[in-house]
Design a protein around this motif. Structure first.
Motif, PDB file in Angstrom:
ATOM      1  N   ALA A   1       0.845  -1.192   0.000  1.00 28.48           N
ATOM      2  CA  ALA A   1       0.000   0.000   0.000  1.00 28.48           C
ATOM      3  C   ALA A   1       0.877   1.238   0.000  1.00 28.48           C
ATOM      4  N   ILE A   2       0.349   2.292  -0.590  1.00 30.55           N
ATOM      5  CA  ILE A   2       0.996   3.605  -0.569  1.00 30.55           C
ATOM      6  C   ILE A   2       0.054   4.559   0.137  1.00 30.55           C
ATOM      7  N   VAL A   3       0.487   5.119   1.244  1.00 28.46           N
ATOM      8  CA  VAL A   3      -0.321   6.082   1.986  1.00 28.46           C
ATOM      9  C   VAL A   3       0.233   7.467   1.687  1.00 28.46           C
ATOM     10  N   GLY A   4      -0.595   8.262   1.046  1.00 28.19           N
ATOM     11  CA  GLY A   4      -0.175   9.551   0.528  1.00 28.19           C
ATOM     12  C   GLY A   4      -0.199   9.459  -0.985  1.00 28.19           C
ATOM     13  N   PHE A   5      -0.993  10.321  -1.627  1.00 29.44           N
ATOM     14  CA  PHE A   5      -1.149  10.215  -3.078  1.00 29.44           C
ATOM     15  C   PHE A   5      -0.876  11.552  -3.757  1.00 29.44           C
ATOM     16  N   GLY A   6       0.171  12.230  -3.233  1.00 25.36           N
ATOM     17  CA  GLY A   6       0.671  13.425  -3.892  1.00 25.36           C
ATOM     18  C   GLY A   6       1.654  13.012  -4.971  1.00 25.36           C
ATOM     19  N   LYS A   7       2.598  13.874  -5.281  1.00 19.31           N
ATOM     20  CA  LYS A   7       3.537  13.594  -6.374  1.00 19.31           C
ATOM     21  C   LYS A   7       4.378  12.344  -6.105  1.00 19.31           C
ATOM     22  N   ILE A   8       4.865  12.200  -4.870  1.00 17.29           N
ATOM     23  CA  ILE A   8       5.706  11.044  -4.551  1.00 17.29           C
ATOM     24  C   ILE A   8       4.864   9.763  -4.545  1.00 17.29           C
ATOM     25  N   GLY A   9       3.690   9.808  -3.917  1.00 13.19           N
ATOM     26  CA  GLY A   9       2.820   8.636  -3.891  1.00 13.19           C
ATOM     27  C   GLY A   9       2.445   8.183  -5.297  1.00 13.19           C
ATOM     28  N   GLN A  10       2.154   9.129  -6.164  1.00 15.72           N
ATOM     29  CA  GLN A  10       1.809   8.786  -7.540  1.00 15.72           C
ATOM     30  C   GLN A  10       3.015   8.255  -8.299  1.00 15.72           C
ATOM     31  N   ALA A  11       4.200   8.798  -8.013  1.00 15.05           N
ATOM     32  CA  ALA A  11       5.419   8.299  -8.656  1.00 15.05           C
ATOM     33  C   ALA A  11       5.656   6.843  -8.279  1.00 15.05           C
ATOM     34  N   LEU A  12       5.462   6.513  -7.005  1.00 11.16           N
ATOM     35  CA  LEU A  12       5.613   5.125  -6.555  1.00 11.16           C
ATOM     36  C   LEU A  12       4.563   4.232  -7.227  1.00 11.16           C
ATOM     37  N   ALA A  13       3.341   4.751  -7.345  1.00 15.09           N
ATOM     38  CA  ALA A  13       2.277   3.976  -7.991  1.00 15.09           C
ATOM     39  C   ALA A  13       2.644   3.655  -9.436  1.00 15.09           C
ATOM     40  N   HIS A  14       3.294   4.590 -10.127  1.00 13.48           N
ATOM     41  CA  HIS A  14       3.736   4.340 -11.503  1.00 13.48           C
ATOM     42  C   HIS A  14       4.730   3.181 -11.544  1.00 13.48           C
ATOM     43  N   ALA A  15       5.613   3.102 -10.542  1.00 10.40           N
ATOM     44  CA  ALA A  15       6.590   2.008 -10.511  1.00 10.40           C
ATOM     45  C   ALA A  15       5.892   0.666 -10.372  1.00 10.40           C
ATOM     46  N   PHE A  16       4.864   0.614  -9.517  1.00  5.81           N
ATOM     47  CA  PHE A  16       4.098  -0.625  -9.358  1.00  5.81           C
ATOM     48  C   PHE A  16       3.361  -0.971 -10.644  1.00  5.81           C
ATOM     49  N   ALA A  17       2.719   0.020 -11.250  1.00  5.59           N
ATOM     50  CA  ALA A  17       1.945  -0.234 -12.471  1.00  5.59           C
ATOM     51  C   ALA A  17       2.845  -0.701 -13.612  1.00  5.59           C
TER      52      ALA A  17
ATOM     53  N   ASN B   1       5.363  -2.442 -13.496  1.00  5.93           N
ATOM     54  CA  ASN B   1       5.814  -3.821 -13.298  1.00  5.93           C
ATOM     55  C   ASN B   1       4.672  -4.786 -12.982  1.00  5.93           C
ATOM     56  N   ASN B   2       3.423  -4.329 -13.194  1.00  4.76           N
ATOM     57  CA  ASN B   2       2.231  -5.160 -12.996  1.00  4.76           C
ATOM     58  C   ASN B   2       2.153  -5.755 -11.593  1.00  4.76           C
ATOM     59  N   VAL B   3       2.498  -4.941 -10.610  1.00  3.59           N
ATOM     60  CA  VAL B   3       2.430  -5.356  -9.208  1.00  3.59           C
ATOM     61  C   VAL B   3       1.249  -4.642  -8.555  1.00  3.59           C
ATOM     62  N   ASP B   4       0.382  -5.403  -7.904  1.00  3.10           N
ATOM     63  CA  ASP B   4      -0.799  -4.820  -7.261  1.00  3.10           C
ATOM     64  C   ASP B   4      -0.405  -3.933  -6.087  1.00  3.10           C
ATOM     65  N   VAL B   5      -1.039  -2.780  -5.983  1.00  2.62           N
ATOM     66  CA  VAL B   5      -0.805  -1.877  -4.854  1.00  2.62           C
ATOM     67  C   VAL B   5      -2.081  -1.098  -4.562  1.00  2.62           C
ATOM     68  N   THR B   6      -2.335  -0.904  -3.284  1.00  8.42           N
ATOM     69  CA  THR B   6      -3.446  -0.064  -2.841  1.00  8.42           C
ATOM     70  C   THR B   6      -2.918   1.333  -2.563  1.00  8.42           C
ATOM     71  N   VAL B   7      -3.686   2.347  -2.938  1.00  9.22           N
ATOM     72  CA  VAL B   7      -3.300   3.728  -2.643  1.00  9.22           C
ATOM     73  C   VAL B   7      -4.394   4.384  -1.817  1.00  9.22           C
ATOM     74  N   ALA B   8      -3.964   5.272  -0.927  1.00  5.86           N
ATOM     75  CA  ALA B   8      -4.929   5.936  -0.039  1.00  5.86           C
ATOM     76  C   ALA B   8      -4.340   7.243   0.461  1.00  5.86           C
TER      77      ALA B   8
ATOM     78  N   VAL C   1      -3.271  -0.487  -9.793  1.00  5.13           N
ATOM     79  CA  VAL C   1      -3.300   0.553  -8.754  1.00  5.13           C
ATOM     80  C   VAL C   1      -4.753   0.797  -8.368  1.00  5.13           C
ATOM     81  N   VAL C   2      -5.092   0.495  -7.105  1.00  2.50           N
ATOM     82  CA  VAL C   2      -6.483   0.567  -6.665  1.00  2.50           C
ATOM     83  C   VAL C   2      -6.604   1.506  -5.453  1.00  2.50           C
ATOM     84  N   ALA C   3      -7.485   2.485  -5.559  1.00  5.49           N
ATOM     85  CA  ALA C   3      -7.714   3.414  -4.455  1.00  5.49           C
ATOM     86  C   ALA C   3      -8.677   2.803  -3.446  1.00  5.49           C
ATOM     87  N   LYS C   4      -8.300   2.865  -2.175  1.00  7.48           N
ATOM     88  CA  LYS C   4      -9.156   2.380  -1.094  1.00  7.48           C
ATOM     89  C   LYS C   4      -9.113   3.373   0.060  1.00  7.48           C
TER      90      LYS C   4
END
Length: 200
Positions: free
Chosen positions: A4-20, A22-29, A48-51
């Motif tokens: 999971a990534i907690v925080g979805f500003g520029k850094i959180g979104q950058a991390l989400a791009h890395a997961f996407a 590489n086709n790795v599931d991650v929750t963002v919030a 990348v799934v928002a919860k």
């Protein structure tokens, strides 16, 4: 292992791009409701799934990508952090050292999240760089990792490799870890360093 990534500003979104990428599931919030994050999460990729924040904190490994001063607020959400690994992506730039009781910022964060294993990492690159493919010029962009818990570093290093980075272990937070910690208005020596490790 769930992420999971907690925080979805520029850094959180950058991390989400890395997961996407590489086709790795991650929750963002974040503190915002998930329906506000969902369009951006979907635009980044299907893995990348928002919860809600409460749902995201059920993850085994959690990237803490909020502004440093918000870490206490996140810490209060769960009564028990046992069994969780927190990857502290925050930077305490501008926070007076005396406010941290002489500790590195991640050691200070760890005091607020008792029971969790805290690993400092992924905090030294600006968001625009972190968001791009780390495989560059035949090498892999480096990610620096430090922790007082050696058992926590190995799986985080494995995740970094899975995301395309080359992990470099700096030892404990109060040893090599100082190289990626801001102190007052001074950045750590390795922050903003864009280092590559050539493939063997």
């Amino acid at each position: 292992m769930s992420y999971a990534i907690v925080g979805f500003g520029k850094i959180g979104q950058a991390l989400a791009h890395a997961f996407a990428r590489n086709n790795v599931d991650v929750t963002v919030a974040s503190r915002r409701p998930p329906e506000e994050l969902a369009p951006q999460a979907r635009a980044i990729g299907p893995t990348v799934v928002a919860k809600s924040l409460q749902e995201a904190l059920k993850g085994d490994t959690i990237f803490l990508a909020v502004p440093f001063e918000q870490h206490r607020e996140i810490a209060k959400v769960l009564p028990n952090w046992e069994g969780k690994t927190i990857i502290d992506v925050t930077n305490a730039f501008g926070v007076p050292p005396e406010d941290l009781d002489g500790l590195s910022s991640s050691a200070f964060v760890a005091k607020s999240i008792p029971g969790a294993k805290v690993v400092k990492g992924f905090n030294h690159l600006i968001a625009a760089t972190l968001a791009t493919d780390p495989v560059v010029d035949g090498g892999h962009r480096v990610v620096f990792l430090s922790s007082n818990d050696e058992d926590a570093v190995a799986p985080v290093a494995d995740l970094a490799k899975q995301l395309g980075f080359a992990p470099v272990k700096l030892g404990k937070l109060n040893e090599g870890g100082w190289l990626v910690h801001a102190r007052g208005r001074t950045w750590g020596q390795l922050i903003f360093q864009d280092v590559f490790k050539k493939q063997q």
